[in-house]
Design a protein around this motif. Structure first.
Motif, mmCIF file in Angstrom:
data_model
loop_
_atom_site.group_PDB
_atom_site.id
_atom_site.type_symbol
_atom_site.label_atom_id
_atom_site.label_comp_id
_atom_site.label_asym_id
_atom_site.label_seq_id
_atom_site.Cartn_x
_atom_site.Cartn_y
_atom_site.Cartn_z
ATOM 1 N N MET A 54 10.029 9.762 13.707
ATOM 2 C CA MET A 54 10.645 8.798 12.791
ATOM 3 C C MET A 54 9.772 7.556 12.634
ATOM 4 N N ALA A 55 9.200 7.098 13.742
ATOM 5 C CA ALA A 55 8.312 5.933 13.678
ATOM 6 C C ALA A 55 7.049 6.255 12.885
ATOM 7 N N ALA A 56 6.548 7.479 13.043
ATOM 8 C CA ALA A 56 5.336 7.883 12.324
ATOM 9 C C ALA A 56 5.583 7.928 10.820
ATOM 10 N N PHE A 57 6.715 8.479 10.418
ATOM 11 C CA PHE A 57 7.039 8.527 8.990
ATOM 12 C C PHE A 57 7.267 7.121 8.431
ATOM 13 N N GLN A 58 7.854 6.253 9.228
ATOM 14 C CA GLN A 58 8.076 4.885 8.770
ATOM 15 C C GLN A 58 6.748 4.165 8.547
ATOM 16 N N GLU A 59 5.808 4.351 9.471
ATOM 17 C CA GLU A 59 4.499 3.722 9.319
ATOM 18 C C GLU A 59 3.778 4.260 8.089
ATOM 19 N N ALA A 60 3.869 5.567 7.885
ATOM 20 C CA ALA A 60 3.234 6.171 6.713
ATOM 21 C C ALA A 60 3.852 5.627 5.426
ATOM 22 N N TYR A 61 5.181 5.555 5.392
ATOM 23 C CA TYR A 61 5.838 5.060 4.178
ATOM 24 C C TYR A 61 5.513 3.595 3.923
ATOM 25 N N SER A 62 5.369 2.810 4.977
ATOM 26 C CA SER A 62 5.050 1.392 4.782
ATOM 27 C C SER A 62 3.726 1.232 4.043
ATOM 28 N N ASP A 63 2.772 2.135 4.301
ATOM 29 C CA ASP A 63 1.498 2.099 3.575
ATOM 30 C C ASP A 63 1.684 2.508 2.118
ATOM 31 N N VAL A 64 2.428 3.586 1.895
ATOM 32 C CA VAL A 64 2.667 4.050 0.522
ATOM 33 C C VAL A 64 3.360 2.952 -0.286
ATOM 34 N N LYS A 65 4.344 2.326 0.313
ATOM 35 C CA LYS A 65 5.062 1.239 -0.358
ATOM 36 C C LYS A 65 4.123 0.080 -0.673
ATOM 37 N N ALA A 66 3.286 -0.293 0.291
ATOM 38 C CA ALA A 66 2.340 -1.391 0.070
ATOM 39 C C ALA A 66 1.366 -1.053 -1.056
ATOM 40 N N ALA A 67 0.911 0.201 -1.095
ATOM 41 C CA ALA A 67 -0.009 0.626 -2.156
ATOM 42 C C ALA A 67 0.668 0.552 -3.517
ATOM 43 N N PHE A 68 1.918 0.993 -3.583
ATOM 44 C CA PHE A 68 2.633 0.978 -4.859
ATOM 45 C C PHE A 68 2.884 -0.457 -5.317
ATOM 46 N N GLU A 69 3.240 -1.324 -4.396
ATOM 47 C CA GLU A 69 3.461 -2.726 -4.756
ATOM 48 C C GLU A 69 2.168 -3.369 -5.251
ATOM 49 N N TYR A 70 1.044 -3.042 -4.596
ATOM 50 C CA TYR A 70 -0.235 -3.599 -5.037
ATOM 51 C C TYR A 70 -0.589 -3.072 -6.428
ATOM 52 N N TYR A 71 -0.352 -1.788 -6.624
ATOM 53 C CA TYR A 71 -0.592 -1.191 -7.945
ATOM 54 C C TYR A 71 0.250 -1.885 -9.019
ATOM 55 N N LEU A 72 1.527 -2.100 -8.739
ATOM 56 C CA LEU A 72 2.398 -2.753 -9.722
ATOM 57 C C LEU A 72 1.909 -4.160 -10.052
ATOM 58 N N GLN A 73 1.479 -4.888 -9.056
ATOM 59 C CA GLN A 73 1.086 -6.282 -9.239
ATOM 60 C C GLN A 73 -0.249 -6.435 -9.958
ATOM 61 N N HIS A 74 -1.148 -5.469 -9.789
ATOM 62 C CA HIS A 74 -2.510 -5.664 -10.275
ATOM 63 C C HIS A 74 -2.951 -4.721 -11.394
#
Length: 220
Positions: free
Chosen positions: A148-168
């Motif tokens: 569960m912790a591993a999936f959470q860490e992976a998703y946190s990266d995907v979310k950060a990438a998507f947010e950066y994509y949206l912003q830039h």
């Protein structure tokens, strides 16, 4: 049986060898660290990006004549698990900057899956600290917590990438979400968090969430 096992191992290593050969062409990075956090302003932390040449740009030779990419939409592609080695040598999550693993990702799923969308729009595919394949098959309660912790860490990266994509890079463009396997595990969360009942849903063209069960409403 012995010859069958030897043959299987030979095939396995033969399939991995081309990825390792491609790794030498990657930019030099500091020694990989499982604690390194991706920087999505750095194009090296994207497996595919419209501002660099990558395997997602590939077009089959019979289709290359007259090929016209359509850049009216953006495709956010979340790749499947490529951290599959039995030893789990990096722990429960893969490092972001391991050249051999990145080469394996780029010349398998990015080349053969993400590239199918390059006629539909610009492809953005982030690297992320993916969970090991074994996270889907915990053997005990301790493994379940690690998974569960591993999936959470992976998703946190995907979310950060998507947010950066949206912003830039999005600038109000239509969005296609595409994913496979572990990528779909994260895509389901991403769709719920950013699109379901949100303003951004107006920009969503379609979501191709493959390889994982997706819940459906009980009534339409």
């Amino acid at each position: 049986m012995r010859y069958l096992i030897i043959g299987f191992l030979t095939l396995l290593f033969a399939c991995n060898r081309p990825y390792y050969k491609m790794a030498k062409n990657y930019p030099h990075v500091p020694p990989y660290s499982t604690n390194a956090i991706p920087d999505y302003a750095n194009l090296n932390d994207w497996a595919a990006h419209p501002y660099k040449k990558d395997p997602a740009d590939s077009v089959p030779r019979p289709l290359s004549n007259g090929f016209q990419p359509d850049s009216t939409a953006d495709v956010f592609f979340i790749h499947p698990t490529t951290y599959t080695e039995k030893e789990r040598s990096f722990g429960w999550n893969a490092p972001i900057n391991h050249t051999k693993l990145n080469a394996k990702t780029d010349y398998s799923t990015i080349l053969y899956q993400a590239s199918i969308f390059n006629a539909a729009g610009r492809i953005f595919a982030p690297r992320y600290r993916q969970a090991h394949l074994s996270a889907y098959f915990p053997k005990n309660s301790a493994d379940s917590l690690h998974a569960m912790a591993a999936f959470q860490e992976a998703y946190s990266d995907v979310k950060a990438a998507f947010e950066y994509y949206l912003q830039h890079w999005n600038h109000g463009r239509p969005i296609i979400i595409a994913s496979h396997s572990q990528g779909s595990t994260h895509a389901i969360r991403l769709l719920k968090e950013f699109f379901d009942g949100k303003f951004l849903q107006q920009q969503l063209v379609v979501a191709y969430v493959v390889g994982m069960p997706v819940g459906c409403p009980t009534s339409i």
